[in-house]
Design a protein around this motif. Sequence first.
Motif, PDB file in Angstrom:
ATOM      1  N   ILE A   1       0.850  -1.186   0.000  1.00  0.00           N
ATOM      2  CA  ILE A   1       0.000   0.000   0.000  1.00  0.00           C
ATOM      3  C   ILE A   1       0.888   1.240   0.000  1.00  0.00           C
ATOM      4  O   ILE A   1       1.974   1.238   0.593  1.00  0.00           O
ATOM      5  CB  ILE A   1      -0.946   0.013   1.222  1.00  0.00           C
ATOM      6  N   ALA A   2       0.461   2.259  -0.693  1.00  0.00           N
ATOM      7  CA  ALA A   2       1.185   3.531  -0.734  1.00  0.00           C
ATOM      8  C   ALA A   2       0.194   4.659  -0.498  1.00  0.00           C
ATOM      9  O   ALA A   2      -0.850   4.716  -1.167  1.00  0.00           O
ATOM     10  CB  ALA A   2       1.897   3.709  -2.074  1.00  0.00           C
ATOM     11  N   ILE A   3       0.500   5.531   0.447  1.00  0.00           N
ATOM     12  CA  ILE A   3      -0.366   6.663   0.781  1.00  0.00           C
ATOM     13  C   ILE A   3       0.310   7.944   0.316  1.00  0.00           C
ATOM     14  O   ILE A   3       1.450   8.223   0.696  1.00  0.00           O
ATOM     15  CB  ILE A   3      -0.639   6.716   2.297  1.00  0.00           C
ATOM     16  N   THR A   4      -0.376   8.693  -0.506  1.00  0.00           N
ATOM     17  CA  THR A   4       0.166   9.931  -1.055  1.00  0.00           C
ATOM     18  C   THR A   4      -0.735  11.095  -0.685  1.00  0.00           C
ATOM     19  O   THR A   4      -1.959  11.018  -0.855  1.00  0.00           O
ATOM     20  CB  THR A   4       0.293   9.839  -2.588  1.00  0.00           C
ATOM     21  N   ASP A   5      -0.123  12.141  -0.176  1.00  0.00           N
ATOM     22  CA  ASP A   5      -0.862  13.365   0.151  1.00  0.00           C
ATOM     23  C   ASP A   5      -0.982  14.200  -1.120  1.00  0.00           C
ATOM     24  O   ASP A   5       0.027  14.611  -1.704  1.00  0.00           O
ATOM     25  CB  ASP A   5      -0.106  14.143   1.239  1.00  0.00           C
ATOM     26  N   CYS A   6      -2.192  14.445  -1.547  1.00  0.00           N
ATOM     27  CA  CYS A   6      -2.413  15.149  -2.818  1.00  0.00           C
ATOM     28  C   CYS A   6      -1.958  16.604  -2.777  1.00  0.00           C
ATOM     29  O   CYS A   6      -1.780  17.218  -3.831  1.00  0.00           O
ATOM     30  CB  CYS A   6      -3.893  15.078  -3.203  1.00  0.00           C
ATOM     31  N   THR A   7      -1.779  17.159  -1.591  1.00  0.00           N
ATOM     32  CA  THR A   7      -1.319  18.554  -1.506  1.00  0.00           C
ATOM     33  C   THR A   7       0.106  18.704  -2.023  1.00  0.00           C
ATOM     34  O   THR A   7       0.535  19.818  -2.332  1.00  0.00           O
ATOM     35  CB  THR A   7      -1.395  19.050  -0.052  1.00  0.00           C
ATOM     36  N   GLN A   8       0.860  17.600  -2.119  1.00  0.00           N
ATOM     37  CA  GLN A   8       2.231  17.651  -2.618  1.00  0.00           C
ATOM     38  C   GLN A   8       2.304  17.550  -4.132  1.00  0.00           C
ATOM     39  O   GLN A   8       3.359  17.791  -4.724  1.00  0.00           O
ATOM     40  CB  GLN A   8       3.050  16.509  -2.003  1.00  0.00           C
TER      41      GLN A   8
ATOM     42  N   VAL B   1       4.343   9.751  -8.706  1.00  0.00           N
ATOM     43  CA  VAL B   1       5.069   9.430  -7.465  1.00  0.00           C
ATOM     44  C   VAL B   1       4.298   8.410  -6.633  1.00  0.00           C
ATOM     45  O   VAL B   1       4.903   7.615  -5.898  1.00  0.00           O
ATOM     46  CB  VAL B   1       5.339  10.719  -6.659  1.00  0.00           C
ATOM     47  N   CYS B   2       2.969   8.387  -6.732  1.00  0.00           N
ATOM     48  CA  CYS B   2       2.193   7.427  -5.954  1.00  0.00           C
ATOM     49  C   CYS B   2       2.468   5.996  -6.427  1.00  0.00           C
ATOM     50  O   CYS B   2       2.534   5.066  -5.613  1.00  0.00           O
ATOM     51  CB  CYS B   2       0.703   7.747  -6.042  1.00  0.00           C
ATOM     52  N   ILE B   3       2.671   5.807  -7.733  1.00  0.00           N
ATOM     53  CA  ILE B   3       2.988   4.478  -8.257  1.00  0.00           C
ATOM     54  C   ILE B   3       4.417   4.100  -7.878  1.00  0.00           C
ATOM     55  O   ILE B   3       4.705   2.936  -7.550  1.00  0.00           O
ATOM     56  CB  ILE B   3       2.798   4.452  -9.774  1.00  0.00           C
TER      57      ILE B   3
ATOM     58  N   LEU C   1       5.649   0.792  -5.774  1.00  0.00           N
ATOM     59  CA  LEU C   1       6.671  -0.121  -6.273  1.00  0.00           C
ATOM     60  C   LEU C   1       7.766  -0.332  -5.233  1.00  0.00           C
ATOM     61  O   LEU C   1       8.239  -1.461  -5.021  1.00  0.00           O
ATOM     62  CB  LEU C   1       7.264   0.417  -7.581  1.00  0.00           C
ATOM     63  N   VAL C   2       8.167   0.740  -4.570  1.00  0.00           N
ATOM     64  CA  VAL C   2       9.191   0.632  -3.521  1.00  0.00           C
ATOM     65  C   VAL C   2       8.672  -0.214  -2.359  1.00  0.00           C
ATOM     66  O   VAL C   2       9.379  -1.077  -1.829  1.00  0.00           O
ATOM     67  CB  VAL C   2       9.617   2.034  -3.043  1.00  0.00           C
ATOM     68  N   ASN C   3       7.418   0.024  -1.953  1.00  0.00           N
ATOM     69  CA  ASN C   3       6.834  -0.753  -0.858  1.00  0.00           C
ATOM     70  C   ASN C   3       6.641  -2.223  -1.228  1.00  0.00           C
ATOM     71  O   ASN C   3       6.577  -3.086  -0.344  1.00  0.00           O
ATOM     72  CB  ASN C   3       5.497  -0.146  -0.427  1.00  0.00           C
ATOM     73  N   ALA C   4       6.545  -2.506  -2.529  1.00  0.00           N
ATOM     74  CA  ALA C   4       6.446  -3.888  -2.997  1.00  0.00           C
ATOM     75  C   ALA C   4       7.822  -4.503  -3.238  1.00  0.00           C
ATOM     76  O   ALA C   4       7.920  -5.580  -3.829  1.00  0.00           O
ATOM     77  CB  ALA C   4       5.618  -3.953  -4.275  1.00  0.00           C
ATOM     78  N   GLU C   5       8.873  -3.796  -2.787  1.00  0.00           N
ATOM     79  CA  GLU C   5      10.256  -4.250  -2.943  1.00  0.00           C
ATOM     80  C   GLU C   5      10.600  -4.487  -4.409  1.00  0.00           C
ATOM     81  O   GLU C   5      11.263  -5.463  -4.769  1.00  0.00           O
ATOM     82  CB  GLU C   5      10.505  -5.512  -2.110  1.00  0.00           C
TER      83      GLU C   5
ATOM     84  N   GLU D   1       1.358  -4.380  -8.866  1.00  0.00           N
ATOM     85  CA  GLU D   1       0.175  -4.221  -9.709  1.00  0.00           C
ATOM     86  C   GLU D   1      -1.091  -4.753  -9.054  1.00  0.00           C
ATOM     87  O   GLU D   1      -2.185  -4.583  -9.599  1.00  0.00           O
ATOM     88  CB  GLU D   1       0.399  -4.926 -11.052  1.00  0.00           C
ATOM     89  N   LYS D   2      -0.950  -5.391  -7.888  1.00  0.00           N
ATOM     90  CA  LYS D   2      -2.127  -5.838  -7.141  1.00  0.00           C
ATOM     91  C   LYS D   2      -2.256  -5.094  -5.816  1.00  0.00           C
ATOM     92  O   LYS D   2      -2.973  -5.530  -4.923  1.00  0.00           O
ATOM     93  CB  LYS D   2      -2.032  -7.345  -6.871  1.00  0.00           C
ATOM     94  N   GLY D   3      -1.580  -3.966  -5.696  1.00  0.00           N
ATOM     95  CA  GLY D   3      -1.575  -3.212  -4.451  1.00  0.00           C
ATOM     96  C   GLY D   3      -2.693  -2.189  -4.352  1.00  0.00           C
ATOM     97  O   GLY D   3      -3.618  -2.156  -5.165  1.00  0.00           O
ATOM     98  N   ILE D   4      -2.583  -1.347  -3.321  1.00  0.00           N
ATOM     99  CA  ILE D   4      -3.580  -0.312  -3.040  1.00  0.00           C
ATOM    100  C   ILE D   4      -2.870   1.032  -2.982  1.00  0.00           C
ATOM    101  O   ILE D   4      -1.831   1.170  -2.317  1.00  0.00           O
ATOM    102  CB  ILE D   4      -4.307  -0.582  -1.708  1.00  0.00           C
ATOM    103  N   ILE D   5      -3.412   2.009  -3.668  1.00  0.00           N
ATOM    104  CA  ILE D   5      -2.898   3.386  -3.609  1.00  0.00           C
ATOM    105  C   ILE D   5      -3.957   4.271  -2.975  1.00  0.00           C
ATOM    106  O   ILE D   5      -5.111   4.292  -3.421  1.00  0.00           O
ATOM    107  CB  ILE D   5      -2.526   3.910  -5.011  1.00  0.00           C
ATOM    108  N   VAL D   6      -3.567   4.973  -1.931  1.00  0.00           N
ATOM    109  CA  VAL D   6      -4.463   5.899  -1.238  1.00  0.00           C
ATOM    110  C   VAL D   6      -4.071   7.323  -1.622  1.00  0.00           C
ATOM    111  O   VAL D   6      -2.934   7.743  -1.404  1.00  0.00           O
ATOM    112  CB  VAL D   6      -4.381   5.717   0.294  1.00  0.00           C
ATOM    113  N   LEU D   7      -4.995   8.039  -2.215  1.00  0.00           N
ATOM    114  CA  LEU D   7      -4.795   9.460  -2.536  1.00  0.00           C
ATOM    115  C   LEU D   7      -5.539  10.266  -1.481  1.00  0.00           C
ATOM    116  O   LEU D   7      -6.758  10.448  -1.560  1.00  0.00           O
ATOM    117  CB  LEU D   7      -5.311   9.762  -3.943  1.00  0.00           C
ATOM    118  N   ASP D   8      -4.789  10.698  -0.473  1.00  0.00           N
ATOM    119  CA  ASP D   8      -5.389  11.403   0.657  1.00  0.00           C
ATOM    120  C   ASP D   8      -5.471  12.899   0.365  1.00  0.00           C
ATOM    121  O   ASP D   8      -4.709  13.432  -0.456  1.00  0.00           O
ATOM    122  CB  ASP D   8      -4.557  11.145   1.914  1.00  0.00           C
ATOM    123  N   GLU D   9      -6.361  13.565   1.066  1.00  0.00           N
ATOM    124  CA  GLU D   9      -6.571  15.012   0.913  1.00  0.00           C
ATOM    125  C   GLU D   9      -6.909  15.385  -0.528  1.00  0.00           C
ATOM    126  O   GLU D   9      -6.449  16.408  -1.043  1.00  0.00           O
ATOM    127  CB  GLU D   9      -5.324  15.790   1.380  1.00  0.00           C
ATOM    128  N   ILE D  10      -7.720  14.560  -1.189  1.00  0.00           N
ATOM    129  CA  ILE D  10      -8.095  14.855  -2.567  1.00  0.00           C
ATOM    130  C   ILE D  10      -8.920  16.131  -2.652  1.00  0.00           C
ATOM    131  O   ILE D  10      -8.941  16.810  -3.686  1.00  0.00           O
ATOM    132  CB  ILE D  10      -8.878  13.654  -3.173  1.00  0.00           C
TER     133      ILE D  10
END
Length: 525
Positions: free
Chosen positions: A161-168, A181-183, A187-191, A198-207
């Motif tokens: 899972i990767a959490i990205t703050d949309c304000t950035q 950058v969210c992808i 990829l880094v979190n999936a080593e 490609e089967k992970g979860i991306i959280v776009l916070d503060e949309i």
Amino acid sequence: MLRFASQNLIRTYSSRIGRYAATASGKLAQSRLSSIPTPKTLKKFLDEYIIGQDIGKKVLSVAVYNHYLRINDKQKKKELQKQRELIEQEKITSDKDEPIFSGNSESKAGWRNLQRQFNSAGREVDEDLELSKSNVLVVGPSGSGKTLLATTLAKILNVPIAITDCTQLTQAGYIGEDVEVCIERLLVNAEFDVARAEKGIIVLDEIDKLAKPAASIGTKDVSGEGVQQSLLKIIEGHKVELTVKRPVKHDIDGQKNQTTTKKDEIFVIDTSNILFMIMGAFVGLDKHIVKRIDDMKKLRKATKCVEPPDSKELEKERVKNFRFSNTLEQVELDNGKKVCALDLTTPTDLVSFGLIPELIGRVPIITALQPLQRDDLFHILKEPKNALLDQYEYIFKQFGVKLCVTQKALKKIAQFALREGTGARGLRGIMERLLLNVNYDCPGSDIAYVLVDETTVDSLQETEHSLASHVDVKYYPADQKDSLIRDVSEEDKKLGTTLSKELGYSARIHTPTIMKRSFIGEIND
């Protein structure tokens, strides 16, 4: 002679096909739906970590289940396509006079199993039907558990899972981070495992911070509508090429500092199987929904009148009666029941808030989380796994102190957090202020037990400097267990009984020696 050589070639090839058939049939069995937790299982797991939000947990559990059901369905169709190619190849290479298989029994059994699975799965799967992708939009006030829901789901599914703050995020060419950058973080979190990413979860916070207000029309939009446009293809599902610095060597320099050598590598990520969870507080959206519903009610009433009311007069009346507050607005339904305004969120409301229709169209599932009430905050303190109270009890245990907090004190803390309007996140801040001096005084002292009761929390609220408060906490040495149990039982009988069993003491009546803050000086001396 030539015929004999061709027959040997067919036998060798058929043996390889048989071995591959056994492997393929095993892979197909591994991609069965039983590997996906059911929605009930997902919600039960969420209940262990998150208090309340039953509707939100149900919506997310069903959405996540259907998403990974879709992934497994695509995987099954790929396996069926491979099996079809094998069977077609078998028809091409078969000889009328010679059977295709003259190999071992394992190869023959694998081939028969492959044909059987192909025939069975082919009846279950509609290869012309492609399931659409369903991303999720979660609306809720700060501290209501949006991010915690996503991270907990990723934990049970064992996916990155990767959490990205949309304000950035900014448009390409401006100072800031591009939407890719969210992808990259996923990829880094999936080593750097592309298939796992490609089967992970991306959280776009503060949309909601990307919403473009009407007042900014015609101005430069660096991190608003332009970023929303850039997110469209990624969310819908496209292949994205990334150049990522991947660590390839760890070393130690001459000053014994650890260094990491990185190398640029190109990765191609298909986002069609990535689940996007878009989240935001959407401050003020509830007031917009109330206005919309009020206008609809007034319009219905106006249709019964001869002359429709002046729209400008309605707007003046709405502004006059408008009140700002930290609490979310309630809407009374036609049946008399009151619900949170965010529960009635529609795509039209989100577009009016400032999100573009194309983005909302790619997020078909919308759910709202409820603002936490006092009872919710009270249960959050002590009931979930990794509860806040358990964490502080563990911290104090590390330096040999037993922390005792009564039920009335916990309810006061919950009430305090509710009044501050910071949600579940605010609980930790209150606990830090409450236990600041206790955490400072206890390590290295002879204090064995600490009691935080209702009076302690009241003293925190009454202090002039709340960030460095001197709260009224009771300290006990190791030989005053009876006094501790007696004082605890006066305010919390259940906790007193638990302590009595745990410490092996009964509260005998005698004059207690309770150490207040003044006792600390004697200990340190």
